[in-house]
Design a protein around this motif. Structure first.
Motif, PDB file in Angstrom:
ATOM      1  N   VAL A   1       0.848  -1.197   0.000  1.00  0.00           N
ATOM      2  CA  VAL A   1       0.000   0.000   0.000  1.00  0.00           C
ATOM      3  C   VAL A   1       0.882   1.245   0.000  1.00  0.00           C
ATOM      4  O   VAL A   1       0.644   2.188  -0.751  1.00  0.00           O
ATOM      5  CB  VAL A   1      -0.970  -0.003   1.202  1.00  0.00           C
ATOM      6  CG1 VAL A   1      -1.730   1.306   1.294  1.00  0.00           C
ATOM      7  CG2 VAL A   1      -1.932  -1.180   1.096  1.00  0.00           C
ATOM      8  N   PHE A   2       1.907   1.247   0.833  1.00  0.00           N
ATOM      9  CA  PHE A   2       2.872   2.353   0.835  1.00  0.00           C
ATOM     10  C   PHE A   2       3.428   2.552  -0.568  1.00  0.00           C
ATOM     11  O   PHE A   2       3.476   3.675  -1.076  1.00  0.00           O
ATOM     12  CB  PHE A   2       3.987   2.069   1.848  1.00  0.00           C
ATOM     13  CG  PHE A   2       5.364   2.552   1.450  1.00  0.00           C
ATOM     14  CD1 PHE A   2       5.621   3.903   1.279  1.00  0.00           C
ATOM     15  CD2 PHE A   2       6.403   1.667   1.263  1.00  0.00           C
ATOM     16  CE1 PHE A   2       6.887   4.352   0.921  1.00  0.00           C
ATOM     17  CE2 PHE A   2       7.659   2.102   0.909  1.00  0.00           C
ATOM     18  CZ  PHE A   2       7.904   3.449   0.740  1.00  0.00           C
ATOM     19  N   GLY A   3       3.835   1.466  -1.228  1.00  0.00           N
ATOM     20  CA  GLY A   3       4.407   1.568  -2.559  1.00  0.00           C
ATOM     21  C   GLY A   3       3.430   2.109  -3.585  1.00  0.00           C
ATOM     22  O   GLY A   3       3.780   2.953  -4.401  1.00  0.00           O
ATOM     23  N   ASP A   4       2.185   1.643  -3.525  1.00  0.00           N
ATOM     24  CA  ASP A   4       1.179   2.097  -4.490  1.00  0.00           C
ATOM     25  C   ASP A   4       0.858   3.581  -4.325  1.00  0.00           C
ATOM     26  O   ASP A   4       0.692   4.301  -5.310  1.00  0.00           O
ATOM     27  CB  ASP A   4      -0.111   1.280  -4.349  1.00  0.00           C
ATOM     28  CG  ASP A   4       0.033  -0.147  -4.837  1.00  0.00           C
ATOM     29  OD1 ASP A   4       1.017  -0.444  -5.546  1.00  0.00           O
ATOM     30  OD2 ASP A   4      -0.841  -0.970  -4.498  1.00  0.00           O
ATOM     31  N   ILE A   5       0.783   4.040  -3.095  1.00  0.00           N
ATOM     32  CA  ILE A   5       0.477   5.454  -2.853  1.00  0.00           C
ATOM     33  C   ILE A   5       1.694   6.328  -3.159  1.00  0.00           C
ATOM     34  O   ILE A   5       1.588   7.348  -3.836  1.00  0.00           O
ATOM     35  CB  ILE A   5      -0.033   5.678  -1.421  1.00  0.00           C
ATOM     36  CG1 ILE A   5      -1.416   5.033  -1.268  1.00  0.00           C
ATOM     37  CG2 ILE A   5      -0.075   7.164  -1.076  1.00  0.00           C
ATOM     38  CD1 ILE A   5      -1.980   5.072   0.141  1.00  0.00           C
ATOM     39  N   ALA A   6       2.856   5.929  -2.692  1.00  0.00           N
ATOM     40  CA  ALA A   6       4.070   6.718  -2.928  1.00  0.00           C
ATOM     41  C   ALA A   6       4.396   6.804  -4.414  1.00  0.00           C
ATOM     42  O   ALA A   6       4.893   7.832  -4.877  1.00  0.00           O
ATOM     43  CB  ALA A   6       5.242   6.127  -2.149  1.00  0.00           C
ATOM     44  N   ASP A   7       4.090   5.759  -5.174  1.00  0.00           N
ATOM     45  CA  ASP A   7       4.368   5.765  -6.611  1.00  0.00           C
ATOM     46  C   ASP A   7       3.593   6.873  -7.327  1.00  0.00           C
ATOM     47  O   ASP A   7       4.069   7.422  -8.312  1.00  0.00           O
ATOM     48  CB  ASP A   7       4.026   4.408  -7.217  1.00  0.00           C
ATOM     49  CG  ASP A   7       4.363   4.330  -8.689  1.00  0.00           C
ATOM     50  OD1 ASP A   7       5.404   4.870  -9.096  1.00  0.00           O
ATOM     51  OD2 ASP A   7       3.576   3.736  -9.444  1.00  0.00           O
TER      52      ASP A   7
END
Length: 103
Positions: A38-44
């Motif tokens: 989730v962190f990766g999807d939002i930060a991307d």
């Protein structure tokens, strides 16, 4: 299916674009973590191309590498954290600070 946090974040970004937003304030105070995906999807959505996060084992090998593509928002970010912000939320705040000069 996207996790709810990613879905809600994408909706908020679209709302901001429609209303010509100039910056983003993200409040992750007292957020005890969450999933790295989730962190990766939002930060991307927010960050330029590059390595956003990795863990390193005791032998110096990288694990859980999370990267961002070239597409990103080019606006100022501010992230609110406190002593209870932990795990993936800390990684998120650090990636925004390191890759987008977030305050």
């Amino acid at each position: 299916m996207l996790p709810k946090a990613v879905e809600y974040f994408k909706k908020a970004i679209e709302f901001g674009k429609e209303n010509q937003f100039e910056s983003i304030l993200i409040d992750i105070r007292e957020n005890g973590g969450g999933e790295l995906s989730v962190f990766g999807d939002i930060a991307d959505i927010l960050l330029p191309k590059g390595e956003m996060f990795y863990a390193m084992d005791r032998h110096g090998n990288k694990n859980n590498v999370i990267t961002s593509d070239e597409e990103c928002l080019n606006i100022p970010y501010c992230v609110l954290v406190n002593g209870l912000s932990a795990s993936a939320s800390e990684a998120f705040a650090g990636a925004l600070r390191d890759m987008a000069n977030a305050k």
